[in-house]
Design a protein around this motif. Structure first.
Motif, PDB file in Angstrom:
ATOM      1  N   GLY A 105      -8.291  -0.238   5.106  1.00  0.00           N
ATOM      2  CA  GLY A 105      -9.374  -1.212   5.061  1.00  0.00           C
ATOM      3  C   GLY A 105      -8.886  -2.647   5.046  1.00  0.00           C
ATOM      4  N   GLU A 106      -7.759  -2.880   4.390  1.00  0.00           N
ATOM      5  CA  GLU A 106      -7.203  -4.234   4.291  1.00  0.00           C
ATOM      6  C   GLU A 106      -6.435  -4.651   5.537  1.00  0.00           C
ATOM      7  OE1 GLU A 106      -4.778  -4.159   0.788  1.00  0.00           O
ATOM      8  OE2 GLU A 106      -6.494  -3.765  -0.528  1.00  0.00           O
ATOM      9  N   LYS A 107      -5.623  -3.742   6.073  1.00  0.00           N
ATOM     10  CA  LYS A 107      -4.708  -4.102   7.165  1.00  0.00           C
ATOM     11  C   LYS A 107      -5.164  -3.634   8.537  1.00  0.00           C
ATOM     12  CE  LYS A 107      -0.572  -4.398   4.440  1.00  0.00           C
ATOM     13  NZ  LYS A 107       0.713  -4.916   4.825  1.00  0.00           N
ATOM     14  N   GLY A 108      -6.094  -2.703   8.569  1.00  0.00           N
ATOM     15  CA  GLY A 108      -6.467  -2.096   9.841  1.00  0.00           C
ATOM     16  C   GLY A 108      -5.572  -0.906  10.121  1.00  0.00           C
ATOM     17  N   LEU A 109      -6.055  -0.036  10.954  1.00  0.00           N
ATOM     18  CA  LEU A 109      -5.344   1.208  11.223  1.00  0.00           C
ATOM     19  C   LEU A 109      -3.982   0.976  11.874  1.00  0.00           C
ATOM     20  CD1 LEU A 109      -5.690   4.262  10.951  1.00  0.00           C
ATOM     21  CD2 LEU A 109      -6.724   4.267  13.216  1.00  0.00           C
ATOM     22  N   THR A 110      -3.917   0.089  12.842  1.00  0.00           N
ATOM     23  CA  THR A 110      -2.662  -0.092  13.583  1.00  0.00           C
ATOM     24  C   THR A 110      -1.593  -0.827  12.786  1.00  0.00           C
ATOM     25  OG1 THR A 110      -3.510  -2.099  14.637  1.00  0.00           O
ATOM     26  CG2 THR A 110      -3.777  -0.032  15.835  1.00  0.00           C
ATOM     27  N   ASP A 111      -1.997  -1.646  11.810  1.00  0.00           N
ATOM     28  CA  ASP A 111      -1.009  -2.391  11.021  1.00  0.00           C
ATOM     29  C   ASP A 111      -0.658  -1.715   9.693  1.00  0.00           C
ATOM     30  OD1 ASP A 111      -0.718  -4.410  12.900  1.00  0.00           O
ATOM     31  OD2 ASP A 111      -2.403  -5.559  12.084  1.00  0.00           O
ATOM     32  N   ARG A 118       1.261   0.662   7.363  1.00  0.00           N
ATOM     33  CA  ARG A 118       2.582   1.305   7.339  1.00  0.00           C
ATOM     34  C   ARG A 118       2.615   2.345   6.217  1.00  0.00           C
ATOM     35  NH1 ARG A 118       7.079  -2.390   6.222  1.00  0.00           N
ATOM     36  NH2 ARG A 118       5.769  -2.826   4.444  1.00  0.00           N
ATOM     37  N   VAL A 119       3.411   3.370   6.417  1.00  0.00           N
ATOM     38  CA  VAL A 119       3.589   4.388   5.380  1.00  0.00           C
ATOM     39  C   VAL A 119       4.090   3.732   4.098  1.00  0.00           C
ATOM     40  CG1 VAL A 119       4.948   6.417   4.709  1.00  0.00           C
ATOM     41  CG2 VAL A 119       3.939   6.296   6.984  1.00  0.00           C
ATOM     42  N   ALA A 120       4.975   2.770   4.228  1.00  0.00           N
ATOM     43  CA  ALA A 120       5.524   2.083   3.045  1.00  0.00           C
ATOM     44  C   ALA A 120       4.428   1.383   2.249  1.00  0.00           C
ATOM     45  CB  ALA A 120       6.598   1.086   3.462  1.00  0.00           C
ATOM     46  N   ASP A 121       3.435   0.815   2.941  1.00  0.00           N
ATOM     47  CA  ASP A 121       2.323   0.144   2.254  1.00  0.00           C
ATOM     48  C   ASP A 121       1.495   1.144   1.451  1.00  0.00           C
ATOM     49  OD1 ASP A 121       3.041  -2.286   3.502  1.00  0.00           O
ATOM     50  OD2 ASP A 121       1.773  -1.827   5.235  1.00  0.00           O
ATOM     51  N   ILE A 122       1.207   2.283   2.056  1.00  0.00           N
ATOM     52  CA  ILE A 122       0.429   3.315   1.372  1.00  0.00           C
ATOM     53  C   ILE A 122       1.217   3.876   0.195  1.00  0.00           C
ATOM     54  CG2 ILE A 122      -0.649   5.586   1.608  1.00  0.00           C
ATOM     55  CD1 ILE A 122      -1.112   4.846   4.607  1.00  0.00           C
ATOM     56  N   ALA A 123       2.500   4.130   0.425  1.00  0.00           N
ATOM     57  CA  ALA A 123       3.345   4.673  -0.640  1.00  0.00           C
ATOM     58  C   ALA A 123       3.401   3.720  -1.833  1.00  0.00           C
ATOM     59  CB  ALA A 123       4.752   4.941  -0.107  1.00  0.00           C
ATOM     60  N   GLU A 124       3.566   2.443  -1.558  1.00  0.00           N
ATOM     61  CA  GLU A 124       3.624   1.458  -2.638  1.00  0.00           C
ATOM     62  C   GLU A 124       2.311   1.452  -3.421  1.00  0.00           C
ATOM     63  OE1 GLU A 124       4.067  -3.352  -3.245  1.00  0.00           O
ATOM     64  OE2 GLU A 124       4.801  -2.450  -1.389  1.00  0.00           O
ATOM     65  N   ARG A 125       1.191   1.458  -2.726  1.00  0.00           N
ATOM     66  CA  ARG A 125      -0.117   1.442  -3.381  1.00  0.00           C
ATOM     67  C   ARG A 125      -0.318   2.718  -4.208  1.00  0.00           C
ATOM     68  NH1 ARG A 125      -4.909  -1.236  -1.781  1.00  0.00           N
ATOM     69  NH2 ARG A 125      -3.365  -2.796  -1.164  1.00  0.00           N
ATOM     70  N   ALA A 126       0.179   3.844  -3.704  1.00  0.00           N
ATOM     71  CA  ALA A 126       0.002   5.133  -4.381  1.00  0.00           C
ATOM     72  C   ALA A 126       1.044   5.373  -5.470  1.00  0.00           C
ATOM     73  CB  ALA A 126       0.054   6.261  -3.359  1.00  0.00           C
ATOM     74  N   GLY A 127       2.075   4.529  -5.513  1.00  0.00           N
ATOM     75  CA  GLY A 127       3.128   4.715  -6.505  1.00  0.00           C
ATOM     76  C   GLY A 127       4.103   5.822  -6.149  1.00  0.00           C
ATOM     77  N   LEU A 128       4.297   6.041  -4.860  1.00  0.00           N
ATOM     78  CA  LEU A 128       5.226   7.055  -4.365  1.00  0.00           C
ATOM     79  C   LEU A 128       6.267   6.395  -3.474  1.00  0.00           C
ATOM     80  CD1 LEU A 128       2.630   9.714  -3.139  1.00  0.00           C
ATOM     81  CD2 LEU A 128       3.956   9.816  -5.243  1.00  0.00           C
ATOM     82  N   LEU A 133      -5.909  13.021  -4.077  1.00  0.00           N
ATOM     83  CA  LEU A 133      -7.042  12.112  -3.965  1.00  0.00           C
ATOM     84  C   LEU A 133      -6.625  10.670  -4.229  1.00  0.00           C
ATOM     85  CD1 LEU A 133      -9.875  14.208  -5.661  1.00  0.00           C
ATOM     86  CD2 LEU A 133      -9.423  13.895  -3.218  1.00  0.00           C
ATOM     87  N   GLN A 134      -5.735  10.452  -5.185  1.00  0.00           N
ATOM     88  CA  GLN A 134      -5.227   9.097  -5.449  1.00  0.00           C
ATOM     89  C   GLN A 134      -4.486   8.564  -4.221  1.00  0.00           C
ATOM     90  OE1 GLN A 134      -2.779   9.756  -8.898  1.00  0.00           O
ATOM     91  NE2 GLN A 134      -4.444   9.332 -10.337  1.00  0.00           N
ATOM     92  N   THR A 135      -3.716   9.421  -3.591  1.00  0.00           N
ATOM     93  CA  THR A 135      -2.960   9.014  -2.406  1.00  0.00           C
ATOM     94  C   THR A 135      -3.898   8.704  -1.246  1.00  0.00           C
ATOM     95  OG1 THR A 135      -1.099  10.376  -3.126  1.00  0.00           O
ATOM     96  CG2 THR A 135      -1.126   9.708  -0.820  1.00  0.00           C
ATOM     97  N   LEU A 136      -4.912   9.534  -1.049  1.00  0.00           N
ATOM     98  CA  LEU A 136      -5.867   9.282   0.025  1.00  0.00           C
ATOM     99  C   LEU A 136      -6.686   8.022  -0.260  1.00  0.00           C
ATOM    100  CD1 LEU A 136      -6.997  12.932   0.804  1.00  0.00           C
ATOM    101  CD2 LEU A 136      -5.532  11.459   2.212  1.00  0.00           C
ATOM    102  N   ASP A 137      -7.049   7.787  -1.523  1.00  0.00           N
ATOM    103  CA  ASP A 137      -7.738   6.540  -1.890  1.00  0.00           C
ATOM    104  C   ASP A 137      -6.876   5.329  -1.550  1.00  0.00           C
ATOM    105  OD1 ASP A 137     -10.214   7.430  -2.860  1.00  0.00           O
ATOM    106  OD2 ASP A 137      -9.404   7.792  -4.867  1.00  0.00           O
ATOM    107  N   ALA A 138      -5.587   5.421  -1.882  1.00  0.00           N
ATOM    108  CA  ALA A 138      -4.662   4.325  -1.575  1.00  0.00           C
ATOM    109  C   ALA A 138      -4.580   4.096  -0.071  1.00  0.00           C
ATOM    110  CB  ALA A 138      -3.272   4.635  -2.142  1.00  0.00           C
ATOM    111  N   ALA A 139      -4.519   5.170   0.694  1.00  0.00           N
ATOM    112  CA  ALA A 139      -4.453   5.050   2.154  1.00  0.00           C
ATOM    113  C   ALA A 139      -5.712   4.393   2.711  1.00  0.00           C
ATOM    114  CB  ALA A 139      -4.243   6.427   2.786  1.00  0.00           C
TER     115      ALA A 139
END
Length: 94
Positions: A43-49, A51-61, A32-38
């Protein structure tokens, strides 16, 4: 992996007829934390922009670990959008 290099536990599994062990599952809380981060990053960057790296950084993975659990960027984004939609309806109608 180099040709001719084997992993003993895999050889034993095939020789004994056992199935390969499945991937470990993310704990429900971590998922759930990972999905929240995604959802936040989408919401901030839009779907097409996004990146997995952005989500990983936000989720701490690490990006690799994120893809280990979700298998692909498409799977992760699909689950994140489904999660956001479900959360929207729960918040709106309850």
């Amino acid at each position: 992996m180099r040709p001719g290099v084997t992993l003993p536990f895999i050889e034993r599994a095939f020789q004994s007829g056992e199935e390969m062990p499945s991937r470990p599952k993310l704990t429900q809380q971590r998922r759930l934390q990972t999905l929240d981060a995604a959802v936040e990053v989408i919401g901030e960057k839009g779907l097409t922009d996004t990146r997995v790296a952005d989500i990983a950084e936000r989720a701490g993975l690490s990006p690799g670990l994120l893809l280990y659990y979700f298998r692909s960027k498409d799977d992760l984004l699909t689950e994140a959008l489904t999660y956001a939609e479900d959360r929207f309806y729960l918040d709106t109608f309850h």
